[in-house]
Design a protein around this motif. Sequence first.
Motif, short mmCIF file in Angstrom:
data_model
loop_
_atom_site.label_atom_id
_atom_site.label_comp_id
_atom_site.label_asym_id
_atom_site.label_seq_id
_atom_site.Cartn_x
_atom_site.Cartn_y
_atom_site.Cartn_z
N ASN A 78 -59.59 -13.36 -106.84
CA ASN A 78 -58.85 -12.14 -106.66
C ASN A 78 -59.94 -11.02 -106.31
O ASN A 78 -59.72 -9.73 -106.33
CB ASN A 78 -58.17 -11.70 -107.96
N LEU A 95 -55.30 -15.19 -116.38
CA LEU A 95 -54.19 -14.44 -115.94
C LEU A 95 -54.43 -13.81 -114.44
O LEU A 95 -53.53 -14.01 -113.49
CB LEU A 95 -53.65 -13.35 -116.81
N ALA A 96 -55.63 -13.27 -114.35
CA ALA A 96 -55.68 -12.47 -112.98
C ALA A 96 -55.64 -13.54 -111.77
O ALA A 96 -55.35 -13.26 -110.73
CB ALA A 96 -56.92 -11.54 -113.04
N HIS A 103 -48.17 -17.87 -114.39
CA HIS A 103 -48.67 -16.47 -114.60
C HIS A 103 -47.49 -15.57 -115.46
O HIS A 103 -48.02 -14.78 -116.31
CB HIS A 103 -48.79 -15.66 -113.13
N ARG A 107 -48.54 -13.91 -118.99
CA ARG A 107 -48.44 -12.65 -118.94
C ARG A 107 -47.48 -12.19 -120.21
O ARG A 107 -47.99 -11.18 -120.93
CB ARG A 107 -48.02 -11.93 -117.55
N ILE A 158 -61.46 -2.47 -126.80
CA ILE A 158 -61.15 -3.78 -126.63
C ILE A 158 -61.44 -4.96 -127.86
O ILE A 158 -60.65 -5.61 -127.97
CB ILE A 158 -61.77 -4.25 -125.36
N GLY A 247 -62.08 -7.46 -117.99
CA GLY A 247 -61.33 -6.51 -117.67
C GLY A 247 -61.09 -5.13 -118.27
O GLY A 247 -61.17 -4.01 -117.71
N GLY A 248 -61.43 -5.23 -119.68
CA GLY A 248 -61.50 -4.09 -120.43
C GLY A 248 -62.58 -3.28 -120.47
O GLY A 248 -62.53 -2.04 -120.92
N THR A 251 -64.90 -1.89 -116.36
CA THR A 251 -63.91 -0.98 -115.79
C THR A 251 -64.12 0.50 -116.25
O THR A 251 -63.95 1.33 -115.95
CB THR A 251 -62.69 -1.51 -115.25
N ARG A 299 -57.22 -11.46 -101.86
CA ARG A 299 -56.18 -12.64 -102.22
C ARG A 299 -56.33 -13.64 -100.89
O ARG A 299 -57.10 -13.39 -99.85
CB ARG A 299 -54.87 -11.77 -101.87
N PHE A 350 -55.15 0.73 -110.80
CA PHE A 350 -54.88 -0.65 -111.82
C PHE A 350 -54.07 -1.53 -110.77
O PHE A 350 -53.29 -2.17 -111.50
CB PHE A 350 -54.07 -0.01 -112.74
N HIS A 355 -49.66 -8.51 -110.59
CA HIS A 355 -51.16 -8.72 -111.28
C HIS A 355 -51.27 -7.03 -111.65
O HIS A 355 -52.59 -6.75 -112.19
CB HIS A 355 -52.02 -9.00 -110.26
N CYS A 357 -52.54 -4.01 -113.58
CA CYS A 357 -53.30 -4.25 -114.80
C CYS A 357 -52.60 -4.19 -116.20
O CYS A 357 -51.92 -3.39 -116.56
CB CYS A 357 -54.50 -3.16 -114.86
N GLY A 359 -54.00 -4.08 -118.96
CA GLY A 359 -54.72 -3.15 -119.88
C GLY A 359 -54.42 -1.65 -119.35
O GLY A 359 -55.29 -0.73 -120.27
C1 HEM Z 1 -55.87 -6.59 -113.78
C2 HEM Z 1 -58.15 -2.51 -113.01
C3 HEM Z 1 -58.79 -1.72 -117.90
C4 HEM Z 1 -56.99 -6.45 -118.56
C5 HEM Z 1 -56.42 -5.45 -113.12
C6 HEM Z 1 -56.42 -5.13 -111.76
C7 HEM Z 1 -57.13 -4.12 -111.52
C8 HEM Z 1 -57.61 -3.54 -112.96
C9 HEM Z 1 -57.31 -3.36 -110.30
C10 HEM Z 1 -55.87 -6.13 -110.84
C11 HEM Z 1 -56.35 -6.95 -110.21
C12 HEM Z 1 -55.87 -7.81 -109.21
O1 HEM Z 1 -54.68 -7.36 -108.70
O2 HEM Z 1 -56.41 -8.80 -108.51
C13 HEM Z 1 -58.59 -1.77 -114.25
C14 HEM Z 1 -59.04 -0.72 -114.37
C15 HEM Z 1 -59.17 -0.48 -115.76
C16 HEM Z 1 -58.66 -1.27 -116.44
C17 HEM Z 1 -59.73 0.39 -113.36
C18 HEM Z 1 -59.90 0.77 -116.65
C19 HEM Z 1 -60.06 2.13 -116.19
C20 HEM Z 1 -58.23 -2.83 -118.41
C21 HEM Z 1 -58.23 -3.07 -119.80
C22 HEM Z 1 -57.79 -4.42 -120.04
C23 HEM Z 1 -57.65 -4.82 -118.76
C24 HEM Z 1 -58.61 -2.01 -121.15
C25 HEM Z 1 -57.33 -5.18 -121.34
C26 HEM Z 1 -57.67 -4.91 -122.65
C27 HEM Z 1 -56.70 -6.56 -117.50
C28 HEM Z 1 -56.10 -7.92 -117.13
C29 HEM Z 1 -55.71 -8.04 -115.56
C30 HEM Z 1 -55.94 -6.76 -115.11
C31 HEM Z 1 -55.69 -9.09 -118.12
C32 HEM Z 1 -54.80 -9.25 -115.15
C33 HEM Z 1 -53.36 -8.82 -115.03
C34 HEM Z 1 -52.56 -9.84 -114.14
O3 HEM Z 1 -53.20 -10.43 -113.31
O4 HEM Z 1 -51.54 -10.19 -114.62
N1 HEM Z 1 -57.06 -4.45 -113.96
N2 HEM Z 1 -58.06 -2.44 -115.37
N3 HEM Z 1 -57.69 -4.10 -117.82
N4 HEM Z 1 -56.65 -5.97 -116.07
FE1 HEM Z 1 -57.28 -4.26 -115.77
#
Ligand code: HEM
Length: 407
Positions: A78, A95-96, A103, A107, A158, A247-248, A251, A299, A350, A355, A357, A359
């Motif tokens: 990704n 997951l991502a 998925h 999720r 986290i 992810g957590g 970022t 992608r 996000f 997909h 985010c 979190g």
């Molecule tokens: C997915 C950004 C915080 C867990 C994503 C994606 C982005 C993103 C852009 C999409 C990836 C894609 O489409 O390929 C961010 C930013 C954060 C943040 C900027 C903080 C400012 C967190 C936190 C967690 C987290 C705190 C977990 C505790 C995840 C997970 C996915 C994800 C598990 C995958 C979701 C899926 O594929 O269904 N995040 N994230 N993220 N993020 Fe975050």
Amino acid sequence: MSTRPTVSPSELEQIDLASPVLHAEYELDEVFRHLRAERPVYWQQPRNEQPGFWVISRHADVSEVYKDKEHFTTEHGNALATLLTGGDSASGAMLAVTDGVRHHQVRNVLSKGFSARMLDLIAHTLQETVDGLLLAALERGECDAAQDIAADVPLGAICDLLEIPHADRKYLLGLTSHAWSTDYADEPPEESWVAKNEILLYFSKLLKERRGGDREDMVSLLANCRIDGDPLKAAEQMANCYGLMIGGDETGRHAITGTILALIENPDQWRALKNGDVDLNTATEEALRWTVPSLHGGRKATGDVVINGRRINAGDVVSVWISSANRDESVFDAPDEFNLARTPNKHFTFAYGSHYCLGHYLGRMEVYAVLDGLRRLVGDLEQIGEERWIYSSILHGMSSLPIRITG
Ligand code: HEM
């Protein structure tokens, strides 16, 4: 205080948008402004050993790719770093980088970990952590905002979510900061592989300890859940612990350090925050639009498809640039202004679509807690040394931001 040189659009055919060095050492705003205006669906030619890929820069087109599950998949990666080098080893497990029914099922399991009770608990500790870090920085008078403030905020949240023992947290921080980016242009890739493997090993042990228990944290959820009567495969359990951690953590850190720099560089916005002229939820969204901790999403096309008049072929790698869509002048008024009162604010920080985010609540809570802490406790902020940008084509942020902080 940034002294990074700006890349001119005329250099577009020479630069490599997948290069971590480019993103760390240069300003690309003019390049993306040009791409949005003139070449919104741009093909970066193959360079050296690296295959070519599409660069999508407009908000509407980014949205289209994110939404289109029929023609695009994350199962080969990704982000450009994995898509251009043979795929993601966690494909189909994390997951991502999983699509389709699996998925959706995984999720659903993970979403349960973000219960209102858990988030309430975290919000409380989060504000205490932020206030404690700011007070300690105020006492010293000078600090590194990236290392002394931002670093401990997301990791704490986290780790609370995963109920990681306090004694292990510093060790994990050291590992996560090397998993996706480096501080130096020439750091060997083995460093990040070692870090990733150590994180996986750590979680494999923790999952084993929590198997069969009755705790409600995310690790226990992954260790003990059943989908159609079957437990998750060991690889899925480990990869998803890893995904949550990475992810957590990184970022969130970049969102916080970036917010502090933006407030220093925009004294009118700092005053608006201090005077209570802006709603903190609205301000949080602008801080997230502005800081863009994830530069792009990646992608692979699974079928031929037309985006904004250009044909993308099955098998092509497509990158969608959040950094560019968040500055799209057709969506945001004065997009290059940091405006804490901005509304509406449909940023892609996000991502978007299936997909989106997982979190995002937590990410938002962290930035909110920092803005709130700064507003209540800090009188003034000043940058006292040059910031250091990380080397990554995926993540965007600083590993160092020396500041003076006064009450
Ligand atoms: C997915 C950004 C915080 C867990 C994503 C994606 C982005 C993103 C852009 C999409 C990836 C894609 O489409 O390929 C961010 C930013 C954060 C943040 C900027 C903080 C400012 C967190 C936190 C967690 C987290 C705190 C977990 C505790 C995840 C997970 C996915 C994800 C598990 C995958 C979701 C899926 O594929 O269904 N995040 N994230 N993220 N993020 Fe975050």
